[in-house]
Design an enzyme around this catalytic site. Structure first.
Site, PDB file in Angstrom:
ATOM      1  N   SER A 140       0.799  -1.225   0.000  1.00 21.27           N
ATOM      2  CA  SER A 140       0.000   0.000   0.000  1.00 21.27           C
ATOM      3  C   SER A 140       0.834   1.279   0.000  1.00 21.27           C
ATOM      4  CB  SER A 140      -0.943   0.010   1.203  1.00 21.27           C
ATOM      5  OG  SER A 140      -0.217   0.150   2.410  1.00 21.27           O
ATOM      6  N   LYS A 166       1.124   4.684   6.886  1.00 20.43           N
ATOM      7  CA  LYS A 166       0.578   5.463   5.769  1.00 20.43           C
ATOM      8  C   LYS A 166       1.186   6.868   5.819  1.00 20.43           C
ATOM      9  CE  LYS A 166      -2.600   2.241   4.798  1.00 20.43           C
ATOM     10  NZ  LYS A 166      -2.584   1.417   3.564  1.00 20.43           N
TER      11      LYS A 166
END
Length: 276
Positions: free
Chosen positions: A50, A111
């Site tokens: 991701s 993230k």
């Protein structure tokens, strides 16, 4: 007059003393490791794609703990020893952080910070908008990654071969530059784009007070704050674990752990020491 012989001095209980000393050493070591991991730095490994192109599966990072203050999630197993967040400081847009994923708060994720409290965030036709202004997105050279046990192509269209015939994954790559302070430009980083996908258009998200908005750099293959299902929505600032600083090791997954010479060939040496 004869002297009474002195009573023999008993030999020290050497075995008991050594056992006690070793136990004390283990306790001190445990306390040292606890303090180190809780308040200074901790290791983190990358479990998914991701955050491509910056982070590969098989990367190992150092995460520092002091940058944004401390909460119970700074401690191992989120031990409830710190109320709220102390020495709290907001991250900057563009920081890459590790945090506990809501709502269960039991999984570490990594993230990039995109939105701060009060920001309005939206995706329109694959472009990021912050507070109504489009974030510049400039096409750069394709991102190419060799196929390995830790790497597989995320879409059929990404399958390709290098000039020497080895399988690779090839993705469109773009350079984004976030808004900064009035005194200067914000952070720049690369993102991947698979083409037109449902993730390219979203509603407008208003980041609540005490929350941050997180996104993965692999925009079409990241469950993040854009999604409640398959993602996690807004992230409480209290959930921050630490800030990603640099890579300490990376492996393509091809090593056989009982064959030490394969550890060298599996290492991605060029990635070691890369910062953010």
């Amino acid at each position: 007059m004869s002297e009474t012989p002195a009573a023999p001095i008993p030999a020290p209980a050497k075995h008991k003393s050594e056992t006690r000393d070793f136990a004390e050493f283990l306790v001190k070591l445990a306390i040292f490791v606890f303090i180190l991991r809780s308040f200074i730095f901790a290791p983190f490994s990358i479990p998914s794609e991701s955050m491509l192109p910056r982070l590969f599966v098989g990367d190992y990072l150092i995460v520092t703990k002091w940058n944004y203050g401390y909460s119970k999630h700074s401690l191992p197993w989120s031990m409830p020893l710190i109320p709220g967040r102390v020495f709290a400081k907001l991250p900057e847009r563009g920081d890459v952080i590790v945090f506990k994923s809501p709502p269960a708060n039991d999984t570490d994720l990594i993230k990039r910070v995109i939105g701060l409290p009060g920001d309005f965030i939206q995706m329109r036709d694959g472009q990021l908008f912050i507070n109504g202004a489009g974030v510049p997105k400039v096409r750069v050279a394709d991102f190419v990654q060799p196929v390995s046990p830790n790497t597989h192509c995320l879409t059929p269209a990404a399958n390709d071969r290098s000039f020497d015939g080895k399988p690779i994954c090839r993705y469109m790559q773009f350079r984004e530059t976030l808004p900064g302070s009035p005194a200067g430009q914000g952070k720049s980083y690369n993102v991947l784009d698979f083409g037109v996908t449902p993730q390219d258009n979203t509603q407008v998200y208003t980041v609540p007070e005490g929350m941050i908005f997180m996104m993965g750099d692999d925009r079409d293959d990241s469950g993040d704050s854009r999604f409640e299902a398959g993602g996690f929505g807004f992230v409480p600032i209290e959930n921050i674990v630490g800030k990603a600083q640099f890579s300490v090791f990376s492996t393509d997954g091809s090593a056989n752990w009982i064959l030490p010479w394969t550890w060298v060939s599996a290492a991605r040496w060029r990635r070691i020491g890369e910062g953010f």
